[in-house]
Design a protein around this motif. Structure first.
Motif, PDB file in Angstrom:
ATOM      1  N   PHE A 205      20.157  45.780  53.503  1.00  0.00           N
ATOM      2  CA  PHE A 205      21.418  44.869  53.838  1.00  0.00           C
ATOM      3  C   PHE A 205      22.550  45.684  53.153  1.00  0.00           C
ATOM      4  O   PHE A 205      22.254  46.160  52.150  1.00  0.00           O
ATOM      5  CB  PHE A 205      21.230  43.355  53.483  1.00  0.00           C
ATOM      6  N   ILE A 206      23.768  45.655  53.745  1.00  0.00           N
ATOM      7  CA  ILE A 206      24.753  46.024  53.215  1.00  0.00           C
ATOM      8  C   ILE A 206      26.105  45.279  53.297  1.00  0.00           C
ATOM      9  O   ILE A 206      26.108  44.487  54.058  1.00  0.00           O
ATOM     10  CB  ILE A 206      25.354  47.503  53.942  1.00  0.00           C
ATOM     11  N   LYS A 207      26.963  45.243  52.421  1.00  0.00           N
ATOM     12  CA  LYS A 207      28.200  44.739  52.229  1.00  0.00           C
ATOM     13  C   LYS A 207      29.219  45.678  52.423  1.00  0.00           C
ATOM     14  O   LYS A 207      29.330  46.553  51.388  1.00  0.00           O
ATOM     15  CB  LYS A 207      28.384  43.586  51.264  1.00  0.00           C
ATOM     16  N   ARG A 208      30.094  45.731  53.301  1.00  0.00           N
ATOM     17  CA  ARG A 208      31.327  46.832  53.459  1.00  0.00           C
ATOM     18  C   ARG A 208      32.509  46.308  52.846  1.00  0.00           C
ATOM     19  O   ARG A 208      32.850  45.036  52.886  1.00  0.00           O
ATOM     20  CB  ARG A 208      31.235  47.562  54.826  1.00  0.00           C
ATOM     21  N   HIS A 209      33.123  47.044  52.237  1.00  0.00           N
ATOM     22  CA  HIS A 209      34.685  46.874  51.811  1.00  0.00           C
ATOM     23  C   HIS A 209      35.426  48.254  51.636  1.00  0.00           C
ATOM     24  O   HIS A 209      34.871  49.218  51.488  1.00  0.00           O
ATOM     25  CB  HIS A 209      34.437  46.338  50.361  1.00  0.00           C
ATOM     26  N   THR A 210      36.764  48.037  51.622  1.00  0.00           N
ATOM     27  CA  THR A 210      37.821  49.122  51.834  1.00  0.00           C
ATOM     28  C   THR A 210      37.650  49.566  50.399  1.00  0.00           C
ATOM     29  O   THR A 210      38.128  50.754  50.219  1.00  0.00           O
ATOM     30  CB  THR A 210      39.263  48.652  52.033  1.00  0.00           C
ATOM     31  N   VAL A 211      37.266  48.828  49.321  1.00  0.00           N
ATOM     32  CA  VAL A 211      37.195  49.647  48.009  1.00  0.00           C
ATOM     33  C   VAL A 211      36.000  50.038  47.905  1.00  0.00           C
ATOM     34  O   VAL A 211      34.857  49.461  47.911  1.00  0.00           O
ATOM     35  CB  VAL A 211      37.432  48.379  46.947  1.00  0.00           C
ATOM     36  N   PRO A 212      35.418  51.354  47.549  1.00  0.00           N
ATOM     37  CA  PRO A 212      34.313  51.849  47.566  1.00  0.00           C
ATOM     38  C   PRO A 212      33.320  51.062  46.603  1.00  0.00           C
ATOM     39  O   PRO A 212      32.139  51.198  46.902  1.00  0.00           O
ATOM     40  CB  PRO A 212      34.522  53.439  46.972  1.00  0.00           C
ATOM     41  N   ALA A 213      33.724  50.861  45.260  1.00  0.00           N
ATOM     42  CA  ALA A 213      32.928  50.411  44.533  1.00  0.00           C
ATOM     43  C   ALA A 213      32.481  48.777  44.884  1.00  0.00           C
ATOM     44  O   ALA A 213      31.459  48.412  44.266  1.00  0.00           O
ATOM     45  CB  ALA A 213      33.800  50.218  42.997  1.00  0.00           C
TER      46      ALA A 213
ATOM     47  N   LEU B 166      29.755  41.570  41.457  1.00  0.00           N
ATOM     48  CA  LEU B 166      30.321  42.932  41.532  1.00  0.00           C
ATOM     49  C   LEU B 166      31.831  43.057  41.919  1.00  0.00           C
ATOM     50  O   LEU B 166      32.389  43.849  41.103  1.00  0.00           O
ATOM     51  CB  LEU B 166      29.576  43.619  42.718  1.00  0.00           C
ATOM     52  N   VAL B 167      32.030  42.245  42.678  1.00  0.00           N
ATOM     53  CA  VAL B 167      33.774  42.121  42.976  1.00  0.00           C
ATOM     54  C   VAL B 167      34.432  41.876  41.767  1.00  0.00           C
ATOM     55  O   VAL B 167      35.536  42.114  41.359  1.00  0.00           O
ATOM     56  CB  VAL B 167      34.016  41.048  44.215  1.00  0.00           C
ATOM     57  N   GLN B 168      33.960  40.770  40.997  1.00  0.00           N
ATOM     58  CA  GLN B 168      34.564  40.179  39.824  1.00  0.00           C
ATOM     59  C   GLN B 168      34.474  41.391  38.737  1.00  0.00           C
ATOM     60  O   GLN B 168      35.654  41.689  37.973  1.00  0.00           O
ATOM     61  CB  GLN B 168      33.690  39.089  39.134  1.00  0.00           C
ATOM     62  N   ALA B 169      33.302  42.025  38.711  1.00  0.00           N
ATOM     63  CA  ALA B 169      33.599  43.445  37.836  1.00  0.00           C
ATOM     64  C   ALA B 169      34.596  44.256  38.123  1.00  0.00           C
ATOM     65  O   ALA B 169      35.182  45.017  37.181  1.00  0.00           O
ATOM     66  CB  ALA B 169      32.122  44.095  37.740  1.00  0.00           C
ATOM     67  N   ASP B 170      34.701  44.664  39.495  1.00  0.00           N
ATOM     68  CA  ASP B 170      35.652  45.455  39.769  1.00  0.00           C
ATOM     69  C   ASP B 170      37.111  45.148  39.581  1.00  0.00           C
ATOM     70  O   ASP B 170      37.862  45.941  39.214  1.00  0.00           O
ATOM     71  CB  ASP B 170      35.600  45.954  41.536  1.00  0.00           C
ATOM     72  N   GLU B 171      37.220  43.770  39.743  1.00  0.00           N
ATOM     73  CA  GLU B 171      38.574  43.320  39.393  1.00  0.00           C
ATOM     74  C   GLU B 171      38.849  43.436  38.060  1.00  0.00           C
ATOM     75  O   GLU B 171      40.034  43.920  37.740  1.00  0.00           O
ATOM     76  CB  GLU B 171      38.777  41.860  39.863  1.00  0.00           C
ATOM     77  N   ASN B 172      37.919  43.265  37.082  1.00  0.00           N
ATOM     78  CA  ASN B 172      37.951  43.503  35.554  1.00  0.00           C
ATOM     79  C   ASN B 172      38.278  44.867  35.232  1.00  0.00           C
ATOM     80  O   ASN B 172      39.058  44.959  34.250  1.00  0.00           O
ATOM     81  CB  ASN B 172      37.002  42.888  34.916  1.00  0.00           C
ATOM     82  N   SER B 173      37.478  45.930  36.004  1.00  0.00           N
ATOM     83  CA  SER B 173      37.615  47.234  35.636  1.00  0.00           C
ATOM     84  C   SER B 173      37.528  48.096  36.751  1.00  0.00           C
ATOM     85  O   SER B 173      36.593  48.325  37.200  1.00  0.00           O
ATOM     86  CB  SER B 173      36.436  47.433  34.773  1.00  0.00           C
TER      87      SER B 173
ATOM     88  N   PRO C 207      33.387  49.696  37.433  1.00  0.00           N
ATOM     89  CA  PRO C 207      32.896  48.223  37.298  1.00  0.00           C
ATOM     90  C   PRO C 207      31.578  48.607  36.433  1.00  0.00           C
ATOM     91  O   PRO C 207      30.732  49.320  36.710  1.00  0.00           O
ATOM     92  CB  PRO C 207      32.518  47.791  38.717  1.00  0.00           C
ATOM     93  N   ASP C 208      31.277  47.350  35.566  1.00  0.00           N
ATOM     94  CA  ASP C 208      30.219  47.344  34.722  1.00  0.00           C
ATOM     95  C   ASP C 208      28.978  46.816  35.425  1.00  0.00           C
ATOM     96  O   ASP C 208      28.726  45.439  35.687  1.00  0.00           O
ATOM     97  CB  ASP C 208      30.579  46.460  33.711  1.00  0.00           C
TER      98      ASP C 208
END
Length: 615
Positions: A138-146, A191-198, A202-203
């Motif tokens: 399964f995949i989740k796509r987003h404009t932000v690569p991470a 994952l989104v939370q981690a990317d928002e923090n860093s 992302p950690d």
């Protein structure tokens, strides 16, 4: 296995640690990684035939160009179909530039699945429909690569509703049918939370440490993020198998050790086991880390992996299956009154073959012991003719049952279909002396007993043996599974049917109602996960009584030949497979609370006449 059950899935993960030009120079092809992924999946094709899929992530892609690709297929021969489509893209490019295969940069730029990170999956559907939509990854796509995520795994979860509630998602019809959808939403949430923090890095380690404790089930899962991070993780009890191999060129993970060994031509000790609760992370720069994402619990690795599911080409599994057969020798000898002269041994193809060799070895050991005792008893009075006759004695083995090509029928009427089902197996005529020889056939497990009754016993009875003994290299399957195997309905298990039949014969049916009421009380108090109520049912009969009743149940009414069933004991199962003590199908000792909830729910469904899954 005479009664096929859907089970397991297969996972394949590859991270290339060198440039594509390196593989071109050393191995003569830029597609080395894809070739290895194909082999790694094919060597696990036994783990999933409902579908297949591959995801790829490219590193260091220019902004605006795609970096995450996925392809899935639910067609027959799904692995071949997936790689046929990948190969067709390469062939189309080669028509315009025949030399393109030699140019690493052009190949990476123009071939969708020329990624440094590859994730493959083989599907056996335990939930959802058998179509492409349900195939992993399964995949989740987003404009932000991470924040892009691809996920695939071998698992079932029993707390999907709680997971959706946890992250405030009202699941749609599709999501309700897929455990992976629930796991994906939870992991992506963190994952989104981690990317928002860093945003820069992302950690992923923190993401796994937050998400994994929330999952109740057995799991072996692989994932890729759009920024080039790959990971593989395993449940805390080690229920589902997980192996990896690392060298300077590649990092690999898969569901089976033998698949990695064959694909990369490496020794047994070079392939490591990812231990319970561990996670393997491969970072964008090729560094890797193995860490304890979950506190490890008592190891409960699935024993069915050793009995049946995993391929027997793994040397440890092969030896364990031999031991499973050998351990049954004493019971079988007692059943035939040590009369090997008038006993024929065979097996139900094809997965019981190795256990059959182990049983054969046990019979040979006994026969050789008797030969030695007889020779010693003669002292110096040895008759050459008697000696020759004694030495020539052998354990009698024959290929009795033959499994024909999978039979399909256009007939829908039940009676006619049953007649056709009888002929899934055929027999070898002229092998049995009628009314004299006992026929012993070994199967790796007996689940429903349907094929035994409708096909095998009927076919064997045509040979007119004195007696038919069916030997199971696994113990009695009494309880459902919820960790990746499609066994979730109590009524499907012939051992359960035998226990219920014995209760009714004894006039103790009220016990069933009492157990149902106890389940309902637990459910009202939100305590259905606290104990396995169904274990009390099996305390009303001995193992031998249940085995005898199973023998009656699998004997067709028109067959007047005595039928006996011998099951592996729990103790001998553990002796043969000491590293895989997960035995809840046989004992009801579930490794997670969700297991108790599932078995109690399955029992309630049975008592209320509901033909639905237990989770």
């Amino acid at each position: 296995m005479s009664d096929p059950i859907k089970h397991e899935c297969g996972l394949a993960f590859i991270r290339l640690r060198k440039s594509f030009s390196y593989y071109q120079q050393r191995y003569g092809t830029t597609m080395w990684g894809l070739n290895k992924m194909y082999l790694l999946m094919e060597k696990q094709h036994n783990r999933g035939q409902d579908g297949a899929g591959v995801a790829a992530v490219k590193l260091n892609v220019e902004p605006g160009y795609p970096f995450l690709h996925r392809i899935r297929s639910a067609k027959p021969q799904a692995i071949a179909d997936v790689f046929r489509q990948i190969g067709a893209e390469v062939e189309n490019l080669a028509q315009y530039n025949p030399e393109i295969r030699k140019h690493a940069g052009l190949m990476k730029g123009h071939v969708s699945f020329m990624g440094e990170l590859l994730l493959g999956h083989l599907r056996y559907g335990t939930q959802g429909k058998n179509n492409e939509e349900f195939c992993h990854p399964f995949i989740k796509r987003h404009t932000v690569p991470a924040r892009n995520l691809a996920l695939a795994g071998n698992f079932n979860l029993v707390n999907t509703e709680e997971l959706f509630s946890l992250i405030n998602i009202d699941p749609g019809v599709f999501q309700r049918q897929s455990d992976l959808a629930a796991m994906m939403e939870v992991l992506h949430h963190f994952l989104v939370q981690a990317d928002e923090n860093s945003p820069e890095h992302p950690d992923i380690k923190a993401v796994l440490q937050k998400a994994l404790p929330l999952f109740d089930g057995g799991f072996h899962v692989g994932g890729l993020t759009g920024d080039g991070t790959g990971f593989v993780f395993r449940d805390a009890n080690g229920i589902r198998p997980s192996y990896y191999y690392i060298n300077e060129e590649v990092i690999v993970a898969a569901s089976e050790r033998a698949a990695i060994r064959t694909t990369f031509n490496v020794g047994e000790n070079e392939v490591k086991e990812l231990m319970p609760g561990q996670a393997l992370i491969v970072y964008e720069d090729g560094r890797y880390e193995i860490f304890q994402a979950l506190e490890p619990k008592e190891r409960k690795a699935c024993s069915f992996e050793r009995i049946y599911f995993s391929r027997g080409s793994d040397e440890k599994i092969y030896k364990e299956r031999l031991a499973l057969g050998h351990n049954l020798s004493e019971q079988v000898l007692n059943a035939v009154d040590n009369d090997l002269k008038n006993t024929i041994f065979s097996f139900i193809p094809n997965t019981a073959e190795v256990a059959f060799y182990g049983l054969q070895k046990g019979m040979e050991d006994y026969l050789n012991k008797r030969k030695l005792e007889r020779i010693l008893s003669w002292g110096n009075n040895i008759d050459q003719e008697q000696l020759a006759e004694l030495i020539s004695r052998r354990v009698r083995i024959e290929k009795i049952a033959i499994k024909d090509v999978k039979m399909r029928t256009f007939i829908t009427e039940d009676t006619s279909r049953n007649e056709m089902v009888q002929h899934v197996y055929d027999i070898t005529y002229g092998t049995v002396t009628p009314h004299v020889d006992t026929l012993v056939v070994i199967d790796d497990s007996i689940v429903r007993g349907t094929t035994l009754k409708e096909s095998i016993i009927r076919m064997l009875a045509r040979l007119k043996p004195k007696k038919i003994i069916v030997v199971s290299s696994s113990p009695q399957i009494r309880y459902p599974d919820c960790y990746g195997i499609d066994m979730s309905k109590m009524g499907d298990f012939i051992a359960f049917g035998a226990a219920v039949a014995l209760l009714r014969e004894k006039g103790q049916e009220q016990i069933l109602q009492d157990l149902l009421e106890k389940c309902k009380t637990l459910q009202r108090n939100n305590q259905l996960h606290t104990e396995n109520v169904v274990q009390q049912l099996y305390k009303t009969a001995t193992t031998e009584e249940i085995s005898a009743k199973v023998a009656q149940l699998i004997t067709p009414p028109e067959v007047d030949i005595p039928v006996e069933v011998i099951f592996q004991s729990i103790e001998d199962l553990h002796k043969a497979c000491p590293g895989n003590l997960g035995d809840w199908y046989f004992t009801g000792n579930y490794p997670t609370p969700g297991g108790n909830k599932v078995v109690n729910k399955a029992f309630m469904n049975y008592m209320e006449g509901k033909d639905v899954r237990g989770y």
